[in-house]
Structures are given as C-alpha cells and as structure tokens.
Write a protein that holds these residues in place. Structure first.
Motif, PDB file in Angstrom:
ATOM      1  N   PHE A  21      30.214 -68.233 -31.248  1.00  0.00           N
ATOM      2  CA  PHE A  21      30.653 -67.197 -32.177  1.00  0.00           C
ATOM      3  C   PHE A  21      31.789 -67.776 -33.004  1.00  0.00           C
ATOM      4  O   PHE A  21      32.904 -67.308 -32.991  1.00  0.00           O
ATOM      5  CB  PHE A  21      31.147 -65.948 -31.446  1.00  0.00           C
ATOM      6  N   LYS A  95      21.979 -67.108 -30.128  1.00  0.00           N
ATOM      7  CA  LYS A  95      22.875 -67.033 -31.274  1.00  0.00           C
ATOM      8  C   LYS A  95      23.106 -68.423 -31.858  1.00  0.00           C
ATOM      9  O   LYS A  95      23.064 -68.620 -33.078  1.00  0.00           O
ATOM     10  CB  LYS A  95      24.222 -66.425 -30.845  1.00  0.00           C
ATOM     11  N   LYS A 102      25.018 -62.884 -35.309  1.00  0.00           N
ATOM     12  CA  LYS A 102      26.223 -62.588 -34.553  1.00  0.00           C
ATOM     13  C   LYS A 102      26.275 -61.113 -34.200  1.00  0.00           C
ATOM     14  O   LYS A 102      26.650 -60.740 -33.080  1.00  0.00           O
ATOM     15  CB  LYS A 102      27.460 -62.957 -35.362  1.00  0.00           C
ATOM     16  N   GLU A 103      25.889 -60.266 -35.157  1.00  0.00           N
ATOM     17  CA  GLU A 103      25.908 -58.828 -34.928  1.00  0.00           C
ATOM     18  C   GLU A 103      24.945 -58.431 -33.811  1.00  0.00           C
ATOM     19  O   GLU A 103      25.256 -57.582 -32.961  1.00  0.00           O
ATOM     20  CB  GLU A 103      25.554 -58.082 -36.218  1.00  0.00           C
ATOM     21  N   HIS A 106      26.415 -59.509 -30.498  1.00  0.00           N
ATOM     22  CA  HIS A 106      27.483 -58.590 -30.097  1.00  0.00           C
ATOM     23  C   HIS A 106      26.892 -57.307 -29.505  1.00  0.00           C
ATOM     24  O   HIS A 106      27.404 -56.785 -28.507  1.00  0.00           O
ATOM     25  CB  HIS A 106      28.366 -58.261 -31.296  1.00  0.00           C
ATOM     26  N   LYS A 107      25.828 -56.819 -30.135  1.00  0.00           N
ATOM     27  CA  LYS A 107      25.194 -55.589 -29.663  1.00  0.00           C
ATOM     28  C   LYS A 107      24.624 -55.784 -28.259  1.00  0.00           C
ATOM     29  O   LYS A 107      24.780 -54.926 -27.381  1.00  0.00           O
ATOM     30  CB  LYS A 107      24.085 -55.165 -30.629  1.00  0.00           C
ATOM     31  N   LEU A 109      25.556 -57.972 -26.018  1.00  0.00           N
ATOM     32  CA  LEU A 109      26.647 -58.117 -25.061  1.00  0.00           C
ATOM     33  C   LEU A 109      27.236 -56.757 -24.689  1.00  0.00           C
ATOM     34  O   LEU A 109      27.507 -56.473 -23.521  1.00  0.00           O
ATOM     35  CB  LEU A 109      27.749 -59.016 -25.641  1.00  0.00           C
ATOM     36  N   THR A 110      27.419 -55.928 -25.708  1.00  0.00           N
ATOM     37  CA  THR A 110      27.973 -54.592 -25.484  1.00  0.00           C
ATOM     38  C   THR A 110      27.075 -53.764 -24.577  1.00  0.00           C
ATOM     39  O   THR A 110      27.553 -53.031 -23.707  1.00  0.00           O
ATOM     40  CB  THR A 110      28.171 -53.859 -26.827  1.00  0.00           C
ATOM     41  N   GLU A 115      32.467 -57.190 -23.246  1.00  0.00           N
ATOM     42  CA  GLU A 115      33.180 -57.104 -24.513  1.00  0.00           C
ATOM     43  C   GLU A 115      33.040 -58.425 -25.267  1.00  0.00           C
ATOM     44  O   GLU A 115      33.418 -59.479 -24.737  1.00  0.00           O
ATOM     45  CB  GLU A 115      34.656 -56.798 -24.279  1.00  0.00           C
ATOM     46  N   PRO A 116      32.484 -58.409 -26.476  1.00  0.00           N
ATOM     47  CA  PRO A 116      32.297 -59.645 -27.247  1.00  0.00           C
ATOM     48  C   PRO A 116      33.615 -60.377 -27.441  1.00  0.00           C
ATOM     49  O   PRO A 116      34.677 -59.752 -27.515  1.00  0.00           O
ATOM     50  CB  PRO A 116      31.739 -59.137 -28.590  1.00  0.00           C
ATOM     51  N   GLU A 118      36.764 -62.200 -29.013  1.00  0.00           N
ATOM     52  CA  GLU A 118      37.504 -61.958 -30.244  1.00  0.00           C
ATOM     53  C   GLU A 118      37.480 -63.191 -31.123  1.00  0.00           C
ATOM     54  O   GLU A 118      37.517 -64.317 -30.630  1.00  0.00           O
ATOM     55  CB  GLU A 118      38.960 -61.586 -29.929  1.00  0.00           C
ATOM     56  N   HIS A 119      37.418 -62.973 -32.408  1.00  0.00           N
ATOM     57  CA  HIS A 119      37.442 -64.086 -33.348  1.00  0.00           C
ATOM     58  C   HIS A 119      38.887 -64.390 -33.704  1.00  0.00           C
ATOM     59  O   HIS A 119      39.582 -63.576 -34.282  1.00  0.00           O
ATOM     60  CB  HIS A 119      36.673 -63.742 -34.627  1.00  0.00           C
TER      61      HIS A 119
END
Length: 211
Positions: A21, A95, A102-103, A106-107, A109-110, A115-116, A118-119
């Motif tokens: 990511f 990914k 990426k979206e 993230h979905k 993972l959620t 929790e995805p 952090e960037h």
C-alpha cells in the motif's frame, strides 16, 4: 560501513520500493522479509519459542534505552489466527500484482476486522520542489540498482540538500555510552544464537546491533 548500508536499506525501502500500500507496509515487512518467510514455515510450538525470544529481546533492549518503533498494523497481524493471516497475505499479494485496487483491498481488510495500514507520507521530500524530488528519487533508484555507490549517492543527495534520516533504533543506540552499546550488542548476539537454534534468522532490523 555495514551499519550505514543498513540505514540505506531501511530508507530506500520506505522511499522508493513499491509496497503493498505504497510506502506504509514496506518498512513493516520488507526489511524482515527473510525472517517472515522462515517464520511461516515453522510449527506452532517453534513459533511460540521464537515469539518468546523476540519479545524478551525487545523488552531488554527497551530497558537498555533502545527505541523500538511500534507498527500498529504489524501488531494487528501478530494477533490474528493463522487462517486470517493467510487471507490478509493473499489480499496484499492481489493488491501488489494489480488484481485489485487499493480501495478494494482496504474493503476486504475491513470486512476481516483488520484496520488498513495508515499511509505515512515520506517527509524527506517535503520541502523539495518537483524537479528536485525527481532528481532525488532517481539517485535513490540508481543506488538501489547498484549503478552508483553509497558514497556517490550521499554526495549527490547532499548537493540537492537532501539528508538521509536515521532509523529510530539506530539513533537511540548511537546516544548510548560505550559500555551500554556493548551490552546491547551482546544481548542481540545471544538472541541471534537462540533463533539460529530454532532454525530461523535474526530479523534484519536487529542486524545493525549484531555487527
């Protein structure tokens, strides 16, 4: 010389490697890639012993004044059951290969209750204009590919006004007196031997202290 090279490995990973990511996952996984590959092959009993060795090592180093950065996402991974870990790794792989965005990652993972990551933006380029950023990234890439030496890269970056940040663990180590440094090295060396007996290598983030 090897210690400086380790700083480069850490920094280049964070700056230019294409992580799962962006730059967020890379520091957490790339610099301990060999360790995690070996760890995944261990049986549950051996994994527990390895966990105990590393937990003890981190606690002792912290008590000696070494700053050990905590990665929230990595801590989440450690608490997951084996089945969920494999699903998370598969999401990362998809990914990275471009099978999912990426979206979408993230979905997924959620949905797993994870929790995805952090960037975190790399601040080393924060005050540079676009032209200088491009030149700096080209230098990083040339160093990574072996086209130029570390010394040449340092010189080129200095001319651009770019400084290589120190890893928090290494920086805290440099602030210790010589007697404390020796104790840290001895403790890490012991952990290295303990892990070797379990059939696994020392995570690369600790190699700095074992040299």
């Amino acid at each position: 010389m090897k210690k400086q090279n380790n700083l480069w490995i850490y920094f280049l990973t964070a700056v230019i490697s294409i992580g799962l990511f962006g730059t967020t996952i890379a520091p957490a996984y790339a610099h301990t890639h060999d360790f995690h590959d070996e760890y995944d092959q261990l049986d549950d009993e051996t994994k527990a012993k390895v966990d105990e060795v590393l937990s003890s090592l981190k606690a002792d180093l912290k008590g000696m004044g070494i700053e050990i950065p905590q990665n929230k996402f990595h801590e989440q991974m450690e608490k997951l059951d084996d089945e969920t870990k494999e699903i998370v790794k598969a999401i990362f792989k998809d990914k990275k290969s471009g099978k999912i965005t990426k979206e979408e990652a993230h979905k997924k993972l959620t949905e797993l209750g994870v929790e995805p990551p952090e960037h975190k933006k790399c601040k080393v380029f924060e005050n540079l204009d676009e032209a200088t950023k491009k030149k700096a990234k080209a230098i990083f890439n040339d160093k990574k590919l072996g086209k130029i030496t570390k010394e040449e890269a340092h010189k080129k970056l200095a001319e651009l006004g770019v400084e290589i940040p120190k890893h928090p663990m290494h920086e805290s180590f440099e602030k210790l007196d010589n007697a404390s440094k020796i104790k840290v090295k001895e403790r890490v060396e012991q952990a290295k031997l303990d892990l070797q007996e379990l059939g696994i290598t020392l995570p690369k983030k600790f190699e700095f202290f074992a040299e």
